[in-house]
Design a protein around this motif. Structure first.
Motif, mmCIF file in Angstrom:
data_model
loop_
_atom_site.group_PDB
_atom_site.id
_atom_site.type_symbol
_atom_site.label_atom_id
_atom_site.label_comp_id
_atom_site.label_asym_id
_atom_site.label_seq_id
_atom_site.Cartn_x
_atom_site.Cartn_y
_atom_site.Cartn_z
ATOM 1 N N ILE A 78 10.487 -1.291 -4.444
ATOM 2 C CA ILE A 78 9.187 -1.921 -4.211
ATOM 3 C C ILE A 78 9.140 -2.574 -2.836
ATOM 4 C CG2 ILE A 78 7.651 -3.783 -4.970
ATOM 5 C CD1 ILE A 78 7.550 -1.222 -6.657
ATOM 6 N N GLN A 79 10.247 -3.165 -2.402
ATOM 7 C CA GLN A 79 10.286 -3.750 -1.063
ATOM 8 C C GLN A 79 9.993 -2.690 -0.005
ATOM 9 O OE1 GLN A 79 14.214 -5.480 -1.076
ATOM 10 N NE2 GLN A 79 13.498 -7.468 -1.822
ATOM 11 N N GLY A 80 10.596 -1.521 -0.153
ATOM 12 C CA GLY A 80 10.348 -0.435 0.798
ATOM 13 C C GLY A 80 8.913 0.049 0.746
ATOM 14 N N ILE A 81 8.360 0.186 -0.453
ATOM 15 C CA ILE A 81 6.982 0.660 -0.605
ATOM 16 C C ILE A 81 6.000 -0.321 0.023
ATOM 17 C CG2 ILE A 81 5.157 1.060 -2.314
ATOM 18 C CD1 ILE A 81 7.326 2.255 -4.150
ATOM 19 N N THR A 82 6.160 -1.613 -0.271
ATOM 20 C CA THR A 82 5.198 -2.593 0.226
ATOM 21 C C THR A 82 5.287 -2.766 1.741
ATOM 22 O OG1 THR A 82 6.772 -4.363 -0.350
ATOM 23 C CG2 THR A 82 5.041 -3.860 -1.948
ATOM 24 N N LYS A 83 6.481 -2.679 2.306
ATOM 25 C CA LYS A 83 6.615 -2.764 3.761
ATOM 26 C C LYS A 83 5.894 -1.611 4.442
ATOM 27 C CE LYS A 83 11.003 -5.317 4.073
ATOM 28 N NZ LYS A 83 12.433 -5.224 4.461
ATOM 29 N N ALA A 84 6.072 -0.409 3.914
ATOM 30 C CA ALA A 84 5.408 0.762 4.500
ATOM 31 C C ALA A 84 3.902 0.696 4.283
ATOM 32 C CB ALA A 84 5.985 2.044 3.891
ATOM 33 N N ALA A 85 3.461 0.162 3.142
ATOM 34 C CA ALA A 85 2.028 0.044 2.864
ATOM 35 C C ALA A 85 1.371 -0.923 3.842
ATOM 36 C CB ALA A 85 1.807 -0.416 1.427
ATOM 37 N N PHE A 86 2.054 -2.008 4.177
ATOM 38 C CA PHE A 86 1.515 -2.984 5.126
ATOM 39 C C PHE A 86 1.269 -2.325 6.475
ATOM 40 C CE2 PHE A 86 2.017 -6.228 8.418
ATOM 41 C CZ PHE A 86 1.098 -7.184 7.993
ATOM 42 N N VAL A 87 2.232 -1.542 6.920
ATOM 43 C CA VAL A 87 2.093 -0.854 8.207
ATOM 44 C C VAL A 87 0.933 0.138 8.174
ATOM 45 C CG1 VAL A 87 3.231 0.734 9.818
ATOM 46 C CG2 VAL A 87 4.529 -1.150 8.792
ATOM 47 N N ALA A 88 0.747 0.809 7.035
ATOM 48 C CA ALA A 88 -0.303 1.828 6.903
ATOM 49 C C ALA A 88 -1.652 1.240 6.526
ATOM 50 C CB ALA A 88 0.121 2.862 5.862
ATOM 51 N N ASP A 89 -1.731 -0.098 6.387
ATOM 52 C CA ASP A 89 -2.978 -0.794 6.035
ATOM 53 C C ASP A 89 -3.462 -0.416 4.639
ATOM 54 O OD1 ASP A 89 -4.881 -2.709 6.628
ATOM 55 O OD2 ASP A 89 -6.308 -1.263 7.446
ATOM 56 N N TYR A 90 -2.509 -0.240 3.715
ATOM 57 C CA TYR A 90 -2.835 0.029 2.321
ATOM 58 C C TYR A 90 -2.423 -1.148 1.450
ATOM 59 C CZ TYR A 90 -4.333 4.913 2.419
ATOM 60 O OH TYR A 90 -5.043 6.070 2.604
ATOM 61 N N HIS A 91 -3.128 -1.316 0.340
ATOM 62 C CA HIS A 91 -2.743 -2.291 -0.677
ATOM 63 C C HIS A 91 -1.914 -1.588 -1.745
ATOM 64 C CE1 HIS A 91 -5.563 -5.105 1.084
ATOM 65 N NE2 HIS A 91 -6.520 -4.197 0.989
ATOM 66 N N GLN A 293 4.793 6.934 2.340
ATOM 67 C CA GLN A 293 4.259 7.824 3.376
ATOM 68 C C GLN A 293 3.771 9.148 2.791
ATOM 69 O OE1 GLN A 293 7.372 7.988 6.334
ATOM 70 N NE2 GLN A 293 7.218 5.803 6.771
ATOM 71 N N LEU A 294 4.493 9.668 1.800
ATOM 72 C CA LEU A 294 4.033 10.885 1.130
ATOM 73 C C LEU A 294 2.725 10.635 0.378
ATOM 74 C CD1 LEU A 294 7.353 12.348 -0.344
ATOM 75 C CD2 LEU A 294 5.997 13.297 1.527
ATOM 76 N N ALA A 295 2.618 9.469 -0.257
ATOM 77 C CA ALA A 295 1.405 9.141 -1.009
ATOM 78 C C ALA A 295 0.201 9.036 -0.083
ATOM 79 C CB ALA A 295 1.606 7.832 -1.764
ATOM 80 N N VAL A 296 0.383 8.431 1.072
ATOM 81 C CA VAL A 296 -0.724 8.246 2.014
ATOM 82 C C VAL A 296 -1.120 9.568 2.671
ATOM 83 C CG1 VAL A 296 -1.364 7.190 4.222
ATOM 84 C CG2 VAL A 296 -0.225 5.822 2.456
#
Length: 313
Positions: A78-91, A293-296
């Protein structure tokens, strides 16, 4: 209720100009921006996020299905997912499942209704084949080998490091080895990888007496070891499914004033470093970042991250 058309009418500017001010876009003069902002402030107007999402066809939200946050694997993921989401401007919305298929179906139904732009399954209770049928509604990513499901996946490649760890035990002369697992072999990809590595190294399948399942926390590790002790079973080594769990095992043997078996942990936690246990680092944060990143992107790929056996002996 105030809307963007009210702001445009009272300010004397077009809806598109007001929209550019609201979204901090260029091509608006300082004077125009100030005039529009004055009306926005007077009306106490804020954009309607739901309407905005509908207009652009995206929620900018990723649903992340996870069984629990008790095991460090999921915490690091989850830490990895949320860090990448922040960069991609996703919640990110965390969706607890407890491995229950019906709960997971409700999340898939919400995904079909466009509640999320994509889903990430950190683990699952539903069959992969059923999950895969929902890909027509948007990207779905799993955090395990996808097999022939056709799902996108980012996951830790485990078997090689499991073989390394168990080979290390065998070389040291450890023949009686207990295996601690979060879930039974029949339903868990990780437990299956552990059992397969044991077969490769020791030439036979692990016996039920040497397995402990539903082991997730340090306290679970201690209880599993206490059951081994109470049953009179002796093990030369115990392969735990986290460093914290290995510490729980160690505590049980110390409290019973018995020799502590050789211990190997997983997830490269601080507890393991302090106790100087060998451990396996699955680089879960990297796995989480790749999954996001795959999800986005919606890209159909499988990304295997190599795990690392860290031998602290």
């Amino acid at each position: 209720m105030t809307n963007i058309h009210d702001v445009a009418r009272l300010s004397g500017y077009s809806v598109s100009t007001v929209s550019r001010v609201l979204n901090h876009k260029d091509y608006v003069t300082t004077e125009t921006r100030a005039a529009v902002q004055k009306v926005i402030d007077e009306l106490d107007y804020v954009p309607n996020d739901v309407a905005r999402d509908l207009s652009r066809g995206k929620t900018m939200t990723i649903g992340v299905i996870l069984p629990n946050l008790d095991h460090p694997y999921f915490v690091q993921l989850i830490q990895g997912i949320t860090k990448a989401a922040f960069v991609a401007d996703y919640h990110v919305i965390l969706l607890s499942s407890r491995f229950e298929a019906e709960i997971e179906r409700t999340y898939l139904a919400a995904f079909r209704r466009k509640a999320y732009d994509a889903l990430i399954f950190t683990s699952h209770g539903l069959p992969l084949a059923e999950i895969a049928t929902y890909q027509k509604y948007g990207p779905i990513v799993i955090c395990q080998p996808p097999r022939d499901s056709g799902l996108s996946a980012a996951y830790a490649h485990r078997r090689q490091t499991y073989v390394q760890a168990l080979t290390t035990l065998k070389v040291q002369g450890c023949q009686r080895v207990a295996l601690l697992m979060s879930r039974p072999i029949a339903v868990s990809e990780t437990s299956q990888a552990t059992a397969e590595a044991y077969r490769i190294v020791y030439g036979e399948s692990p016996r039920p007496a040497m397995l402990a399942t539903d082991v997730i926390t340090m306290a679970d590790g201690q209880r599993a070891a206490e059951r081994f002790i109470a049953s009179g079973q002796t093990f030369e080594a115990i392969f735990a499914n986290s460093d914290d769990i290995a510490v729980g095992v160690q505590r049980a043997y110390q409290q019973a004033k018995l020799p502590v078996p050789v211990l190997i942990g997983q997830e490269h936690q601080l507890s393991g470093e302090l106790a100087q246990f060998p451990t396996i680092d699955h680089h879960c944060q990297i796995v989480g970042q790749q999954a996001l990143q795959l999800a986005v992107s919606g890209e159909k790929r499988r990304i295997a991250i190599d795990s690392e056996f860290i031998n602290n002996w």
